[in-house]
Structure formats: structure tokens, C-alpha cells
Design a protein around this motif. Structure first.
Motif, short mmCIF file in Angstrom:
data_model
loop_
_atom_site.label_atom_id
_atom_site.label_comp_id
_atom_site.label_asym_id
_atom_site.label_seq_id
_atom_site.Cartn_x
_atom_site.Cartn_y
_atom_site.Cartn_z
N ALA A 1 0.83 -1.21 0.00
CA ALA A 1 0.00 0.00 0.00
C ALA A 1 0.87 1.26 0.00
CB ALA A 1 -0.93 -0.01 1.21
N ILE A 2 2.00 1.20 0.68
CA ILE A 2 2.92 2.35 0.70
C ILE A 2 3.41 2.63 -0.72
CG2 ILE A 2 5.18 3.19 1.47
CD1 ILE A 2 4.72 1.56 4.06
N ALA A 3 3.90 1.59 -1.39
CA ALA A 3 4.48 1.75 -2.73
C ALA A 3 3.45 2.22 -3.75
CB ALA A 3 5.12 0.45 -3.19
N LEU A 4 2.23 1.72 -3.66
CA LEU A 4 1.20 2.07 -4.63
C LEU A 4 0.43 3.34 -4.26
CD1 LEU A 4 -0.17 -1.44 -5.62
CD2 LEU A 4 1.44 0.00 -6.84
N GLY A 5 0.66 3.84 -3.07
CA GLY A 5 0.00 5.07 -2.66
C GLY A 5 -1.45 4.91 -2.25
N SER A 6 -1.84 3.66 -1.98
CA SER A 6 -3.23 3.44 -1.58
C SER A 6 -3.39 3.36 -0.06
CB SER A 6 -3.76 2.14 -2.21
OG SER A 6 -3.06 1.03 -1.70
N GLY A 7 -2.30 3.50 0.64
CA GLY A 7 -2.30 3.45 2.10
C GLY A 7 -0.91 3.71 2.62
N ASP A 8 -0.74 3.58 3.94
CA ASP A 8 0.57 3.86 4.52
C ASP A 8 1.09 2.70 5.36
OD1 ASP A 8 -1.08 4.04 6.73
OD2 ASP A 8 -0.62 6.14 7.18
N MET A 9 0.69 1.49 4.96
CA MET A 9 1.12 0.28 5.68
C MET A 9 1.93 -0.61 4.74
SD MET A 9 -0.35 0.49 8.76
CE MET A 9 -0.87 -1.06 9.43
N PRO A 10 2.91 -1.35 5.28
CA PRO A 10 3.74 -2.23 4.44
C PRO A 10 3.09 -3.60 4.23
CG PRO A 10 4.57 -2.26 6.67
CD PRO A 10 3.41 -1.28 6.65
#
Length: 122
Positions: free
Chosen positions: A19-28
């Protein structure tokens, strides 16, 4: 094209799938859009061998739950099963699992298109 065609697509979750990498959230953890892309890939491949020369499928709608997190390093399997054929409109049931645990479940709509005509509309 006959109902019942299935395919399972697999991935091992990498940092680039989070989610962090794709920008859809801030969790790994596995991003919802990445899980849904894997489901869509399974649907595309389920019918790929049944298409005519020059045809492909494109996604029209996807709907899925995302029920639990999946950390980097875990294997995920997404399965699509063709449940309805209405001319060029294809409907699939989709599911994703990790270690036997259901990650997501939903439906996906694809359309059969002529590749050249489709790209000619750009």
C-alpha cells in the motif's frame, strides 16, 4: 466461450506491491489495488486460450472485499472462474487467498474486443 473456465495467478508480495508503494495506504502490506490486479490477471488468462485471432479482453468493472492484511514475502493466489457469457460480455467470480485464508472475494466484468479496433480508438 463456455462457462466454468478458470485460472489461478500467483505472486509473492514484494515491497513494490505494498500500500505504501502504490500510494493506496501507509502500511507495508499487500495493497488492495495490487490484489485486485492479480484477480483481473487471473480472469484475463482464464479465457485467453478461447479467444479468436486478434481478440483480447478488457476490464469493465471489478468489485471485491479485502478482508485481511498480507505481509511482504507471503504468497498470494487469485482465482477467477467464468460464470456468465453474454455475447462479448464476460462475468467472473474472483477470490484471493494466502495460506488458505480468504483475502478477498468479488466479481469482475470483462469485454471481448478486437485489439486493432480498440487501439484505433485512441
Amino acid at each position: 466461450m463456455e462457462k466454468g473456465l478458470t485460472h489461478t495467478s500467483c505472486l509473492t508480495v514484494k515491497e513494490s506491491d505494498t500500500a505504501i508503494a502504490l500510494g493506496s495506504g501507509d502500511m507495508p502490506v499487500l495493497a488492495t489495488p495490487r490484489m485486485m490486479a492479480l484477480m483481473e490477471n487471473a480472469a484475463m488468462l482464464a479465457v485467453a486460450g478461447s479467444l479468436q485471432e486478434g481478440e483480447t479482453t478488457v476490464g469493465g468493472h471489478i468489485e471485491s472485499s479485502h478482508l485481511c492484511p498480507t505481509p511482504v514475502g507471503k504468497a498470494v493466489e487469485a482465482t477467477a472462474r467464468l460464470t456468465k457469457v453474454d455475447g462479448r460480455k464476460l462475468t467472473f467470480e474472483i477470490e484471493a487467498y494466502c495460506d488458505g485464508t480468504l483475502l478477498g472475494k468479488g466479481s469482475h466484468l470483462r469485454f471481448i474486443v478486437n485489439r486493432e479496433k480498440f487501439l484505433g480508438r485512441l
